[in-house]
Design a protein around this motif. Structure first.
Motif, PDB file in Angstrom:
ATOM      1  N   ASN A   1     -16.859  22.531  50.184  1.00 15.13           N
ATOM      2  CA  ASN A   1     -15.720  22.496  49.272  1.00 15.13           C
ATOM      3  C   ASN A   1     -14.829  23.713  49.490  1.00 15.13           C
TER       4      ASN A   1
ATOM      5  N   GLN B   1     -13.867  24.882  37.023  1.00 14.69           N
ATOM      6  CA  GLN B   1     -13.261  23.556  37.160  1.00 14.69           C
ATOM      7  C   GLN B   1     -14.084  22.532  36.392  1.00 14.69           C
TER       8      GLN B   1
ATOM      9  N   GLY C   1     -16.157  19.118  35.580  1.00  9.35           N
ATOM     10  CA  GLY C   1     -17.071  18.292  36.349  1.00  9.35           C
ATOM     11  C   GLY C   1     -17.785  17.308  35.443  1.00  9.35           C
TER      12      GLY C   1
ATOM     13  N   GLY D   1     -13.365  11.009  47.607  1.00 14.26           N
ATOM     14  CA  GLY D   1     -12.743  12.326  47.587  1.00 14.26           C
ATOM     15  C   GLY D   1     -13.143  13.113  48.823  1.00 14.26           C
TER      16      GLY D   1
ATOM     17  N   TRP E   1     -19.969  15.184  39.900  1.00 16.54           N
ATOM     18  CA  TRP E   1     -18.608  15.081  40.442  1.00 16.54           C
ATOM     19  C   TRP E   1     -17.820  16.250  39.875  1.00 16.54           C
ATOM     20  N   TYR E   2     -16.980  16.895  40.687  1.00 14.94           N
ATOM     21  CA  TYR E   2     -16.223  18.041  40.187  1.00 14.94           C
ATOM     22  C   TYR E   2     -14.858  18.142  40.843  1.00 14.94           C
ATOM     23  N   ARG E   3     -13.937  18.825  40.150  1.00 20.89           N
ATOM     24  CA  ARG E   3     -12.595  19.070  40.661  1.00 20.89           C
ATOM     25  C   ARG E   3     -12.660  20.066  41.794  1.00 20.89           C
ATOM     26  N   GLU E   4     -11.817  19.830  42.785  1.00 17.92           N
ATOM     27  CA  GLU E   4     -11.658  20.783  43.885  1.00 17.92           C
ATOM     28  C   GLU E   4     -10.586  21.798  43.513  1.00 17.92           C
TER      29      GLU E   4
ATOM     30  N   SER F   1      -8.412  16.030  49.164  1.00 17.00           N
ATOM     31  CA  SER F   1      -8.654  15.343  47.896  1.00 17.00           C
ATOM     32  C   SER F   1      -8.790  16.367  46.784  1.00 17.00           C
ATOM     33  N   SER F   2      -8.697  15.896  45.585  1.00 17.71           N
ATOM     34  CA  SER F   2      -8.781  16.809  44.448  1.00 17.71           C
ATOM     35  C   SER F   2     -10.167  16.842  43.818  1.00 17.71           C
ATOM     36  N   HIS F   3     -11.149  16.194  44.481  1.00 20.45           N
ATOM     37  CA  HIS F   3     -12.491  16.177  43.904  1.00 20.45           C
ATOM     38  C   HIS F   3     -13.556  16.071  44.982  1.00 20.45           C
ATOM     39  N   ASN F   4     -14.788  16.418  44.597  1.00 22.37           N
ATOM     40  CA  ASN F   4     -15.919  16.453  45.515  1.00 22.37           C
ATOM     41  C   ASN F   4     -17.184  16.147  44.712  1.00 22.37           C
TER      42      ASN F   4
END
Length: 138
Positions: free
Chosen positions: A14, A47, A49, A67, A112-115, A124-127
């Protein structure tokens, strides 16, 4: 399940951690004890998640692209808890067992979490972290 096959038991790299975010469990898989704790390390700091569970291990545990990572826990996915990671990218939750798991259930867990604001390594904005499978017992 390793998210990309290259970094042991963590998710895909990430924007904050080339080793990816890792999901681990402590406590027991006992429905009666209800003491299973999921811990994330290496996510992007500060962030939002989401801890979630699914009935199956997608694509035999290899996951599908989602993502910047791979979604490995699926089918009948249920939210466990929405959190915000601390500044170091750590998050924690206790798995709610009452009504969510019974002895003999096999459930898969993932985070799942925001990048980062720039969109992460792949735009992408998430990982996601790796996934964990729990076989619940009495």
């Amino acid at each position: 399940n390793d998210n990309d096959g290259s970094n042991g038991t963590a998710g895909c790299a990430n924007g904050a951690n080339a080793g990816g975010a890792s999901l681990t469990a402590s406590g027991s898989s006992s429905v009666a004890a209800a003491d299973l704790v999921l811990t994330v390390s290496g996510a992007v700091g500060s962030q939002p998640g989401l801890f979630f569970q699914g009935i199956n291990s997608i694509n035999g545990g290899m996951g599908n692209g989602f993502g910047d990572g791979l979604r490995c826990a699926g089918f009948n996915a249920k939210r466990i808890e929405v959190t915000t990671s601390d500044a170091s990218g750590n998050a924690i939750t206790t798995v709610p067992v009452s009504g969510a798991a019974s002895a003999g259930d096999v459930l898969n867990y993932q985070y799942w979490y925001r990048e980062v604001a720039a969109g992460g390594l792949c735009g992408s904005s998430h990982n996601l972290t790796n996934a964990l499978q729990v076989v619940w017992d009495a």
